[in-house]
Design an enzyme around this catalytic site. Sequence first.
Site, PDB file in Angstrom:
ATOM      1  N   TYR A   1       0.998  -1.134   0.039  1.00  0.00           N
ATOM      2  CA  TYR A   1       0.247  -0.100   0.083  1.00  0.00           C
ATOM      3  C   TYR A   1       0.803   1.211   0.080  1.00  0.00           C
ATOM      4  O   TYR A   1       1.208   1.707   0.973  1.00  0.00           O
ATOM      5  CB  TYR A   1      -0.970   0.118   1.068  1.00  0.00           C
ATOM      6  CG  TYR A   1      -1.864  -1.140   1.380  1.00  0.00           C
ATOM      7  CD1 TYR A   1      -2.243  -1.877   0.217  1.00  0.00           C
ATOM      8  CD2 TYR A   1      -2.407  -1.382   2.436  1.00  0.00           C
ATOM      9  CE1 TYR A   1      -3.208  -2.872   0.195  1.00  0.00           C
ATOM     10  CE2 TYR A   1      -3.604  -2.746   2.471  1.00  0.00           C
ATOM     11  CZ  TYR A   1      -3.807  -3.380   1.451  1.00  0.00           C
ATOM     12  OH  TYR A   1      -4.555  -4.369   1.816  1.00  0.00           O
TER      13      TYR A   1
ATOM     14  N   GLY B   1     -17.842  -2.330   0.071  1.00  0.00           N
ATOM     15  CA  GLY B   1     -17.942  -2.398  -1.452  1.00  0.00           C
ATOM     16  C   GLY B   1     -16.617  -1.841  -1.841  1.00  0.00           C
ATOM     17  O   GLY B   1     -16.316  -1.678  -3.165  1.00  0.00           O
TER      18      GLY B   1
HETATM   19  N1  LIG Z   1      -6.533  -8.758   0.831  1.00  0.00           N
HETATM   20  C1  LIG Z   1      -6.901  -8.169  -0.065  1.00  0.00           C
HETATM   21  O1  LIG Z   1      -6.675  -8.660  -1.343  1.00  0.00           O
HETATM   22  C2  LIG Z   1      -7.280  -6.864   0.014  1.00  0.00           C
HETATM   23  C3  LIG Z   1      -7.931  -6.066  -0.938  1.00  0.00           C
HETATM   24  C4  LIG Z   1      -8.401  -5.032  -0.675  1.00  0.00           C
HETATM   25  C5  LIG Z   1      -8.687  -4.306   0.620  1.00  0.00           C
HETATM   26  N2  LIG Z   1      -7.921  -5.102   1.700  1.00  0.00           N
HETATM   27  C6  LIG Z   1      -8.058  -4.579   3.176  1.00  0.00           C
HETATM   28  O2  LIG Z   1      -9.408  -4.426   3.335  1.00  0.00           O
HETATM   29  C7  LIG Z   1      -9.628  -3.012   3.919  1.00  0.00           C
HETATM   30  C8  LIG Z   1     -11.010  -2.628   3.702  1.00  0.00           C
HETATM   31  O3  LIG Z   1     -11.188  -2.664   2.247  1.00  0.00           O
HETATM   32  P1  LIG Z   1     -11.486  -1.042   1.609  1.00  0.00           P
HETATM   33  O4  LIG Z   1     -10.945  -0.290   2.626  1.00  0.00           O
HETATM   34  O5  LIG Z   1     -10.659  -1.361   0.108  1.00  0.00           O
HETATM   35  O6  LIG Z   1     -12.736  -1.089   1.156  1.00  0.00           O
HETATM   36  P2  LIG Z   1     -14.318  -0.730   2.067  1.00  0.00           P
HETATM   37  O7  LIG Z   1     -13.994  -0.910   3.506  1.00  0.00           O
HETATM   38  O8  LIG Z   1     -15.289  -1.562   1.502  1.00  0.00           O
HETATM   39  O9  LIG Z   1     -14.704   0.646   1.790  1.00  0.00           O
HETATM   40  C9  LIG Z   1     -13.918   1.790   1.679  1.00  0.00           C
HETATM   41  C10 LIG Z   1     -14.523   2.969   1.160  1.00  0.00           C
HETATM   42  O10 LIG Z   1     -15.620   3.473   1.985  1.00  0.00           O
HETATM   43  C11 LIG Z   1     -15.716   4.746   2.134  1.00  0.00           C
HETATM   44  N3  LIG Z   1     -16.209   4.957   3.593  1.00  0.00           N
HETATM   45  C12 LIG Z   1     -16.044   4.208   4.632  1.00  0.00           C
HETATM   46  N4  LIG Z   1     -16.810   4.764   5.646  1.00  0.00           N
HETATM   47  C13 LIG Z   1     -17.749   5.464   5.016  1.00  0.00           C
HETATM   48  C14 LIG Z   1     -18.887   6.193   5.600  1.00  0.00           C
HETATM   49  N5  LIG Z   1     -19.299   6.182   6.636  1.00  0.00           N
HETATM   50  N6  LIG Z   1     -19.680   6.843   4.748  1.00  0.00           N
HETATM   51  C15 LIG Z   1     -19.199   6.952   3.510  1.00  0.00           C
HETATM   52  N7  LIG Z   1     -18.197   6.292   2.920  1.00  0.00           N
HETATM   53  C16 LIG Z   1     -17.270   5.647   3.736  1.00  0.00           C
HETATM   54  C17 LIG Z   1     -14.409   4.773   2.210  1.00  0.00           C
HETATM   55  O11 LIG Z   1     -14.098   6.526   1.864  1.00  0.00           O
HETATM   56  P3  LIG Z   1     -13.678   7.553   2.828  1.00  0.00           P
HETATM   57  O12 LIG Z   1     -12.190   7.402   3.007  1.00  0.00           O
HETATM   58  O13 LIG Z   1     -13.954   8.932   2.427  1.00  0.00           O
HETATM   59  O14 LIG Z   1     -14.090   7.339   4.213  1.00  0.00           O
HETATM   60  C18 LIG Z   1     -13.827   4.354   1.182  1.00  0.00           C
HETATM   61  O15 LIG Z   1     -13.675   5.041  -0.222  1.00  0.00           O
HETATM   62  C19 LIG Z   1      -8.383  -2.237   3.372  1.00  0.00           C
HETATM   63  O16 LIG Z   1      -8.588  -1.154   4.039  1.00  0.00           O
HETATM   64  C20 LIG Z   1      -7.332  -3.371   3.141  1.00  0.00           C
HETATM   65  O17 LIG Z   1      -6.669  -3.208   4.524  1.00  0.00           O
HETATM   66  C21 LIG Z   1      -7.420  -6.170   1.402  1.00  0.00           C
END
Ligand SMILES: NC(=O)c1ccc[n+]([C@@H]2O[C@H](COP(=O)([O-])OP(=O)(O)OC[C@H]3O[C@@H](n4cnc5c(N)ncnc54)[C@H](OP(=O)(O)O)[C@@H]3O)[C@@H](O)[C@H]2O)c1
Length: 288
Positions: free
Chosen positions: A64, A216
């Site tokens: 990252y 998502g």
């Molecule tokens: N193992 C893998 O291959 C893999 C792949 C992808 C991700 N990951 C891990 O999984 C974690 C979670 O996935 P992710 O962060 O990609 O996606 P996520 O948690 O599904 O969604 C994050 C998105 O949601 C928005 N968000 C969060 N809270 C919100 C709220 N209360 N209201 C409106 N928007 C909101 C965030 O924007 P804002 O920043 O504006 O809040 C961001 O754009 C990652 O941080 C990473 O550590 C692992």
Amino acid sequence: MLTTSLPGGTWTLGGLTVTRFGYGAMQLAGPRVMGPPADRDGALAVLRTAVELGITHIDTSAAYGPQVTNQLIREALHPYPDSLHIVTKVGANRDPQGGWPLARDPQSLRRSVHENLETLGLDVLDLVNLRLGDAAGPLPGSLAEAFETLADLQRQGLIRHLGVSNATPGQVAEAQAIAPIVCVQNMYNLAHRRDDELIDALAGQGVAYVPFFPLGGFSPLQSSVLSTVAARLEAAPMSVALAWLLRRSPNILLIPGTSSAAHLRENIAGAALSLSEDDLSELDTIGR
Ligand SMILES: NC(=O)c1ccc[n+]([C@@H]2O[C@H](COP(=O)([O-])OP(=O)(O)OC[C@H]3O[C@@H](n4cnc5c(N)ncnc54)[C@H](OP(=O)(O)O)[C@@H]3O)[C@@H](O)[C@H]2O)c1
């Protein structure tokens, strides 16, 4: 014994107790998970807020940024509280265009584990996930050579616990035949339920399931059913999505990502939402 007021209580990953409400750090890097964040102080504040609010599980990766989220975590939180467990993953690098080239040969994996130790400022990594598949999802194929490499690093004392990510059920079983795993980190949310059976099987084995993209990911969850249920409960759709995951199975650990401390607080409050059996049946129709 860790007690928490965070929704969902705690779970034990191997010997490590973590809050089921954790934090995923990927959103702290720059656009497309490359480079530094636009608001560096804001990113550091999100990490400190997470720990102040009692979160003891932070998910990251040297890929990252690359290195950016690990460095932010170290700057914001080192020396780490004993209760905090940082989970990282190996198996992909970054190229200058922002691509995620695979790096699962033994030499790359060893290098990546050492990089994570160095950038996080740790002597031992609590939990390392081997990331499989590609950006489109899991792909079949043996993980033996890669997972044996991590098991070797574990025997050397550089890693406490192992997990797999973006894995098929067959790869989960193959890993378990090599060394115990404490979690599987795959894509799963209200609308993407390919792993329903796997989650139930892992729950029976006491293995955690950590959904990535719980909201998502890069395309926030959108569903008229979700909006209807959320409106009825006078809650944000994101809150309903997180509360549903906590209810879905006791072995599910949340790592929602956000670059905003306000969203982090909102998500913690929202995940405590109580869902009725009717809400659950309605939400169930989204991903089936
Ligand atoms: N193992 C893998 O291959 C893999 C792949 C992808 C991700 N990951 C891990 O999984 C974690 C979670 O996935 P992710 O962060 O990609 O996606 P996520 O948690 O599904 O969604 C994050 C998105 O949601 C928005 N968000 C969060 N809270 C919100 C709220 N209360 N209201 C409106 N928007 C909101 C965030 O924007 P804002 O920043 O504006 O809040 C961001 O754009 C990652 O941080 C990473 O550590 C692992």
